[in-house]
Scaffold this motif. Sequence first.
Motif, mmCIF file in Angstrom:
data_model
loop_
_atom_site.group_PDB
_atom_site.id
_atom_site.type_symbol
_atom_site.label_atom_id
_atom_site.label_comp_id
_atom_site.label_asym_id
_atom_site.label_seq_id
_atom_site.Cartn_x
_atom_site.Cartn_y
_atom_site.Cartn_z
ATOM 1 N N TYR A 181 0.830 -1.210 0.000
ATOM 2 C CA TYR A 181 0.000 0.000 0.000
ATOM 3 C C TYR A 181 0.863 1.259 0.000
ATOM 4 O O TYR A 181 0.524 2.250 -0.661
ATOM 5 C CB TYR A 181 -0.937 -0.003 1.212
ATOM 6 N N VAL A 182 1.968 1.240 0.723
ATOM 7 C CA VAL A 182 2.870 2.396 0.728
ATOM 8 C C VAL A 182 3.446 2.624 -0.661
ATOM 9 O O VAL A 182 3.493 3.758 -1.162
ATOM 10 C CB VAL A 182 4.000 2.201 1.753
ATOM 11 N N HIS A 183 3.866 1.554 -1.333
ATOM 12 C CA HIS A 183 4.430 1.675 -2.675
ATOM 13 C C HIS A 183 3.379 2.194 -3.660
ATOM 14 O O HIS A 183 3.684 3.018 -4.532
ATOM 15 C CB HIS A 183 4.958 0.319 -3.138
ATOM 16 N N ARG A 208 1.063 9.118 12.415
ATOM 17 C CA ARG A 208 0.420 8.104 13.243
ATOM 18 C C ARG A 208 0.929 6.684 13.034
ATOM 19 O O ARG A 208 0.734 5.832 13.896
ATOM 20 C CB ARG A 208 -1.096 8.130 12.999
ATOM 21 N N SER A 209 1.558 6.401 11.898
ATOM 22 C CA SER A 209 2.044 5.042 11.648
ATOM 23 C C SER A 209 3.529 4.945 11.990
ATOM 24 O O SER A 209 4.353 5.644 11.394
ATOM 25 C CB SER A 209 1.833 4.653 10.183
ATOM 26 N N PRO A 210 3.921 4.064 12.916
ATOM 27 C CA PRO A 210 5.344 3.945 13.276
ATOM 28 C C PRO A 210 6.215 3.501 12.107
ATOM 29 O O PRO A 210 7.372 3.911 11.999
ATOM 30 C CB PRO A 210 5.346 2.891 14.394
ATOM 31 N N GLU A 211 5.666 2.675 11.219
ATOM 32 C CA GLU A 211 6.461 2.106 10.130
ATOM 33 C C GLU A 211 6.494 2.990 8.893
ATOM 34 O O GLU A 211 7.434 2.917 8.084
ATOM 35 C CB GLU A 211 5.925 0.726 9.737
ATOM 36 N N PHE A 212 5.459 3.796 8.699
ATOM 37 C CA PHE A 212 5.305 4.505 7.427
ATOM 38 C C PHE A 212 6.484 5.408 7.059
ATOM 39 O O PHE A 212 6.947 5.375 5.908
ATOM 40 C CB PHE A 212 4.001 5.313 7.434
ATOM 41 N N PRO A 213 7.015 6.267 7.956
ATOM 42 C CA PRO A 213 8.097 7.166 7.536
ATOM 43 C C PRO A 213 9.299 6.438 6.935
ATOM 44 O O PRO A 213 9.850 6.878 5.916
ATOM 45 C CB PRO A 213 8.465 7.888 8.840
ATOM 46 N N ALA A 214 9.718 5.334 7.541
ATOM 47 C CA ALA A 214 10.877 4.605 7.022
ATOM 48 C C ALA A 214 10.564 3.968 5.673
ATOM 49 O O ALA A 214 11.379 4.011 4.740
ATOM 50 C CB ALA A 214 11.316 3.532 8.022
ATOM 51 N N TRP A 215 9.379 3.374 5.541
ATOM 52 C CA TRP A 215 9.008 2.748 4.264
ATOM 53 C C TRP A 215 8.831 3.785 3.181
ATOM 54 O O TRP A 215 9.214 3.570 2.032
ATOM 55 C CB TRP A 215 7.730 1.928 4.436
ATOM 56 N N SER A 217 10.387 6.626 2.931
ATOM 57 C CA SER A 217 11.700 7.169 2.557
ATOM 58 C C SER A 217 12.475 6.234 1.642
ATOM 59 O O SER A 217 13.471 6.651 1.042
ATOM 60 C CB SER A 217 12.523 7.475 3.807
ATOM 61 N N GLU A 218 12.040 4.982 1.513
ATOM 62 C CA GLU A 218 12.710 4.039 0.608
ATOM 63 C C GLU A 218 12.431 4.350 -0.856
ATOM 64 O O GLU A 218 13.135 3.859 -1.742
ATOM 65 C CB GLU A 218 12.264 2.607 0.917
ATOM 66 N N HIS A 219 11.379 5.136 -1.131
ATOM 67 C CA HIS A 219 11.020 5.535 -2.500
ATOM 68 C C HIS A 219 10.782 4.324 -3.403
ATOM 69 O O HIS A 219 11.089 4.352 -4.598
ATOM 70 C CB HIS A 219 12.102 6.431 -3.106
ATOM 71 N N ARG A 220 10.229 3.284 -2.837
ATOM 72 C CA ARG A 220 9.838 2.131 -3.646
ATOM 73 C C ARG A 220 8.485 2.412 -4.288
ATOM 74 O O ARG A 220 7.614 3.016 -3.674
ATOM 75 C CB ARG A 220 9.736 0.870 -2.786
ATOM 76 N N VAL A 221 8.316 1.974 -5.536
ATOM 77 C CA VAL A 221 7.027 2.120 -6.201
ATOM 78 C C VAL A 221 6.606 0.768 -6.754
ATOM 79 O O VAL A 221 7.440 -0.032 -7.183
ATOM 80 C CB VAL A 221 7.076 3.175 -7.323
ATOM 81 N N GLN A 222 5.310 0.534 -6.710
ATOM 82 C CA GLN A 222 4.809 -0.766 -7.135
ATOM 83 C C GLN A 222 3.354 -0.614 -7.534
ATOM 84 O O GLN A 222 2.597 0.153 -6.924
ATOM 85 C CB GLN A 222 4.931 -1.770 -5.996
ATOM 86 N N GLU A 223 2.960 -1.325 -8.563
ATOM 87 C CA GLU A 223 1.572 -1.313 -9.000
ATOM 88 C C GLU A 223 1.148 -2.756 -9.228
ATOM 89 O O GLU A 223 1.575 -3.394 -10.186
ATOM 90 C CB GLU A 223 1.415 -0.498 -10.280
#
Length: 293
Positions: A181-183, A208-215, A217-223
């Motif tokens: 979802y982040v990608h 609000r999401s502990p994991e979201f900032p690090a994920w 910042s990885e700049h991964r994209v996916q569809e």
Amino acid sequence: MGNNDLGDFLRARRAGLTPDEVGLPVEFGAGRRVAGLRRGEVAQLAGVSTEYYTRLEQGRARQPSEQVLHALCDALRFDDIERRHLFALAGTTAAHKDRAERSSRLRPALRQVLESMDLALTSAFVSDRNLTVVGGNRLWALLFPDVAELPRRERSMARWTLLDPRARLVWCDWERVARDYVHGLRLAAAAQPRNQHIAHLIGELMMRSPEFPAWWSEHRVQERSTGLKRLHHPVVGDLELQYEIFTSVADPGQSLVVYCAPSGSPSQERLRLLASWGSEPATATTRDTAAES
């Protein structure tokens, strides 16, 4: 998104490659103090000056030409999705920018399609360009009651997955699903830079999401348009469901997402049990969802 997402994306992808992966001689990898490729190496592969590429990463260069963008995509071994994302970050895709944050509605004909899928033991919902669920059938509401009961503006599978603790109990592979979802959100944000709804969602997830900032910042994209989701339902147990995503030609920006199980499989029998178990309150929730859309 930030002011230099283009540079951040290039930097992140550069750090994920080694000289060997892009065909540089082995000696290029010796004695390096940074992970991945150096700026000069990317510039060499793309046929631009190191000075220009450095300014591009730092956000100080003018808008790059399509020729330069294509060269960078080739140099960094981008796939089709990453290539499209880079062009979007560079501002070469302007479609739907002004309309991006408008709320959409579900056409009656498409709602009939959703409702007919209940008979086939298929869970289905429709999301719009804001990544908001604008409608779902009864079986979807039974599978994801926590999402179906949310107010319209908050009814997002990505938001629920990342912020609601109950989602971690539903998704058997929560981290993989959450990262997907982040990608996908990265792609949507780049394609719709003026969409304030998506910008607000990103800001909320950052806070609000502990994991979201690090994920993020990885700049991964996916569809993803197809795949397998494993989830646990408190009533019928574990389910393995194949999902497919279809875009609507008649309703630009809307996507139909369907979850189904192979015929005769344990998961299909559990879906059948869930459909028969569904109580009147759950059905009412689905009607509320439809009315609000």
